[in-house]
Enzyme design. Structure first.
Site, PDB file in Angstrom:
ATOM      1  N   SER A 101       9.398  48.884  47.584  1.00  0.00           N
ATOM      2  CA  SER A 101       7.957  49.512  48.192  1.00  0.00           C
ATOM      3  C   SER A 101       7.736  50.898  47.374  1.00  0.00           C
ATOM      4  O   SER A 101       7.700  50.778  46.008  1.00  0.00           O
ATOM      5  CB  SER A 101       8.010  49.954  49.630  1.00  0.00           C
ATOM      6  OG  SER A 101       7.115  50.430  50.210  1.00  0.00           O
ATOM      7  N   HIS A 124       4.584  45.331  47.281  1.00  0.00           N
ATOM      8  CA  HIS A 124       3.661  44.914  48.421  1.00  0.00           C
ATOM      9  C   HIS A 124       2.460  45.964  48.699  1.00  0.00           C
ATOM     10  O   HIS A 124       2.802  46.963  48.283  1.00  0.00           O
ATOM     11  CB  HIS A 124       4.288  44.675  49.586  1.00  0.00           C
ATOM     12  CG  HIS A 124       5.067  45.721  50.291  1.00  0.00           C
ATOM     13  ND1 HIS A 124       4.512  46.785  50.976  1.00  0.00           N
ATOM     14  CD2 HIS A 124       6.344  46.047  50.297  1.00  0.00           C
ATOM     15  CE1 HIS A 124       5.152  47.537  51.469  1.00  0.00           C
ATOM     16  NE2 HIS A 124       6.383  47.410  50.908  1.00  0.00           N
TER      17      HIS A 124
END
Length: 222
Positions: A101, A124
């Site tokens: 992340s 993501h």
């Protein structure tokens, strides 16, 4: 013996002063909200003074960033990444275990980046935490923040913007979610990370960067 019984650790052998500082980013990056005490966290308000001190300390010639993080607060992570990227001293990062992340921008913020062969990086889109009001402006805010992340990663690594967006929005790679889990050598193939390697390789690379920069510093002093 008492330390082994009570703390499960022994004394670390005394070592000569090092010219390299090791900065650990472990667990979840904690930003404006305090996480539960059972969570392993890295508090960004603790890291920022460390980075300033590293930059100011003449005895420290290079920075090694060790990453094993699940991600966390987006703005805190970007703040850490921006500070590392703006340092004048050479820096090398190594992803051990995972750099997921918002850990991705931190991993690429150094002069050179490495990843362990079995380490992973999850790419993501930015997600809501439930604390943001769900109005049209919220989507615009998240979209702009996501662009900040994309711009930072693509400008500090060799990955192409379209490829990074493709990895970010890929369907079917993550169960019931969108994004991509990138492992070791794949991160290098995509241009996200510079090299697959371990701590020894990272230290050798950092020392070479320090040696390269010394002549430049001597010219400035003269």
């Amino acid at each position: 013996m008492s330390k082994i019984q009570q703390l499960g650790q022994t004394n670390v052998p005394n070592a000569p002063d090092s010219n390299i500082h090791c900065l650990n980013i472990i667990g979840q990056i904690e930003g404006h909200l305090q996480l539960p005490p059972q969570n392993k966290t890295t508090k960004y308000e603790h890291l920022i003074p460390q980075i300033v001190a590293i930059e100011q300390n003449p005895k420290i010639e290079g920075l090694l960033v060790l990453l094993n993080t699940v991600g966390g607060d987006v703005e805190a992570g970007l703040a850490i990444a921006e500070m590392i990227a703006s340092m004048n001293k050479p820096s090398v990062s190594i992803v051990l275990g995972g750099g997921h992340s918002i850990g991705v921008p931190i991993a690429v913020s150094t002069d050179y980046s490495m990843i362990a062969e079995t380490a992973t990086m999850t790419i993501h889109p930015i997600r809501l935490t439930g604390l943001v009001i769900g109005v049209p402006q919220t989507f615009e805010y998240l979209d702009k923040m996501q662009e900040r992340v994309i711009n930072f990663v693509t400008s500090h690594s060799n990955v192409e913007e379209e490829k990074f967006k493709e990895l970010m929005l890929s369907k079917g790679n993550l169960t019931r979610d969108i994004g991509t889990n990138v492992v070791g050598a794949d991160a290098v193939d995509y241009g996200l990370i510079d090299e697959v390697g371990g701590v020894g390789t990272a230290l050798m690379k950092l020392q070479s960067l320090i040696d390269e920069r010394k002549p430049e510093q001597e010219k400035v002093i003269q």
